[in-house]
Design an enzyme around this catalytic site. Structure first.
Site, PDB file in Angstrom:
ATOM      1  N   SER A  62       0.841  -1.203   0.000  1.00 44.56           N
ATOM      2  CA  SER A  62       0.000   0.000   0.000  1.00 44.56           C
ATOM      3  C   SER A  62       0.875   1.251   0.000  1.00 44.56           C
ATOM      4  O   SER A  62       0.567   2.245  -0.658  1.00 44.56           O
ATOM      5  CB  SER A  62      -0.924   0.020   1.222  1.00 44.56           C
ATOM      6  OG  SER A  62      -1.830  -1.054   1.176  1.00 44.56           O
ATOM      7  N   SER A 101      -4.476   1.884   4.644  1.00 40.48           N
ATOM      8  CA  SER A 101      -4.270   0.665   5.423  1.00 40.48           C
ATOM      9  C   SER A 101      -5.542  -0.152   5.332  1.00 40.48           C
ATOM     10  O   SER A 101      -6.613   0.328   5.730  1.00 40.48           O
ATOM     11  CB  SER A 101      -3.961   0.992   6.890  1.00 40.48           C
ATOM     12  OG  SER A 101      -4.052  -0.163   7.706  1.00 40.48           O
ATOM     13  N   GLY A 102      -5.442  -1.360   4.811  1.00 42.28           N
ATOM     14  CA  GLY A 102      -6.626  -2.198   4.682  1.00 42.28           C
ATOM     15  C   GLY A 102      -7.297  -2.447   6.021  1.00 42.28           C
ATOM     16  O   GLY A 102      -8.510  -2.307   6.168  1.00 42.28           O
ATOM     17  N   SER A 103      -6.500  -2.786   7.012  1.00 42.09           N
ATOM     18  CA  SER A 103      -7.044  -3.064   8.338  1.00 42.09           C
ATOM     19  C   SER A 103      -7.403  -1.797   9.098  1.00 42.09           C
ATOM     20  O   SER A 103      -8.247  -1.817   9.993  1.00 42.09           O
ATOM     21  CB  SER A 103      -6.032  -3.856   9.163  1.00 42.09           C
ATOM     22  OG  SER A 103      -4.885  -3.052   9.456  1.00 42.09           O
ATOM     23  N   GLY A 104      -6.737  -0.705   8.764  1.00 41.49           N
ATOM     24  CA  GLY A 104      -6.927   0.538   9.523  1.00 41.49           C
ATOM     25  C   GLY A 104      -6.254   0.505  10.869  1.00 41.49           C
ATOM     26  O   GLY A 104      -6.499   1.377  11.710  1.00 41.49           O
ATOM     27  N   THR A 105      -5.374  -0.486  11.069  1.00 39.05           N
ATOM     28  CA  THR A 105      -4.685  -0.614  12.356  1.00 39.05           C
ATOM     29  C   THR A 105      -3.168  -0.691  12.201  1.00 39.05           C
ATOM     30  O   THR A 105      -2.463  -0.925  13.189  1.00 39.05           O
ATOM     31  CB  THR A 105      -5.159  -1.870  13.114  1.00 39.05           C
ATOM     32  OG1 THR A 105      -4.889  -3.031  12.316  1.00 39.05           O
ATOM     33  CG2 THR A 105      -6.650  -1.797  13.440  1.00 39.05           C
ATOM     34  N   THR A 106      -2.643  -0.524  11.001  1.00 37.31           N
ATOM     35  CA  THR A 106      -1.191  -0.578  10.782  1.00 37.31           C
ATOM     36  C   THR A 106      -0.519   0.470  11.660  1.00 37.31           C
ATOM     37  O   THR A 106      -0.808   1.662  11.545  1.00 37.31           O
ATOM     38  CB  THR A 106      -0.863  -0.332   9.298  1.00 37.31           C
ATOM     39  OG1 THR A 106      -1.634  -1.230   8.490  1.00 37.31           O
ATOM     40  CG2 THR A 106       0.614  -0.523   9.021  1.00 37.31           C
ATOM     41  N   GLU A 166      -4.766  -3.537  -2.634  1.00 35.83           N
ATOM     42  CA  GLU A 166      -3.661  -2.760  -3.211  1.00 35.83           C
ATOM     43  C   GLU A 166      -3.900  -2.456  -4.686  1.00 35.83           C
ATOM     44  O   GLU A 166      -3.606  -1.352  -5.160  1.00 35.83           O
ATOM     45  CB  GLU A 166      -2.355  -3.540  -3.012  1.00 35.83           C
ATOM     46  CG  GLU A 166      -2.004  -3.706  -1.548  1.00 35.83           C
ATOM     47  CD  GLU A 166      -1.394  -5.057  -1.201  1.00 35.83           C
ATOM     48  OE1 GLU A 166      -1.139  -5.293  -0.009  1.00 35.83           O
ATOM     49  OE2 GLU A 166      -1.195  -5.885  -2.130  1.00 35.83           O
TER      50      GLU A 166
END
Length: 199
Positions: A62, A101-106, A166
């Site tokens: 990403s 961020s796919g998870s939103g937690t990176t 991505e």
């Protein structure tokens, strides 16, 4: 001494494996981009055009996509910085942080967003997780309805890890660049003058 690979891979194209997987990737990208909210995209593009300076921050693949987006924004004449580069200045009020961020937690991306918010910069984010910490920090948010990289059993994608997120992220940033360029009267030749010449 070169290490001996433990696994060899032979691709049999006679059965149409490559063609089949190309269709899989293409169809998943098409379905996912069609499900992205156009108003979310327009709002993010508007916010991007208002930034005094734009900073991009992302991890892994990403992050690589956002680096490509940073190059295109630079071609438009915008002042763009990549977080973590040795010459990147401090972000401040009036600036925009563009993150994904796919998870939103990176963790690195989340820390960047928290810093941006603390100093008065605005945040534009792409994520697959609308209830994530990153989503809650964003002033402008685009949801990409794709599987997260650790969601191996998801029915959202047959591709490995976060590939679909991505791939779609790349297309969305390209569409935003194209829209921002369409709003100017600059010919391609003018953008080309800004292209790197120390390569």
């Amino acid at each position: 001494m070169n290490p001996t690979p433990s696994t060899t891979h032979t691709v049999h194209t006679s059965g149409g494996g490559i063609d089949r997987n190309l269709s899989l990737v293409r169809d998943e990208i098409s379905d996912t981009t069609a499900a992205v909210d156009g108003q979310e995209m327009a709002d993010l593009a508007d916010l991007l055009g208002q930034g005094r300076r734009v900073f991009v921050a992302g991890a892994g693949r990403s992050g690589l996509v956002l680096r490509m987006a940073a190059m295109r924004l630079m071609h438009l004449g915008m002042t763009v910085h990549v977080a973590g580069a040795t010459t990147t200045p401090a972000i401040g009020p009036g600036d925009l942080l563009l993150v994904a961020s796919g998870s939103g937690t990176t963790q690195g991306v989340l820390r960047s967003a928290e810093t941006a918010q603390r100093v008065g910069a605005r945040i534009a984010a792409f994520t697959a997780t609308p209830e994530s910490p990153l989503a809650k920090l964003a002033d402008s948010l685009v949801i990409i309805p794709a599987a997260q990289k650790t969601d191996h059993g998801s029915g959202l994608s047959r591709q490995y890890s976060g590939s679909l997120f991505e791939q779609v992220l790349f297309l969305l940033t390209e569409a935003i660049f194209q829209s921002l360029w369409d709003s100017t009267d600059e010919p391609a030749e003018k953008l080309w003058v800004r292209h790197a010449n120390l390569e």
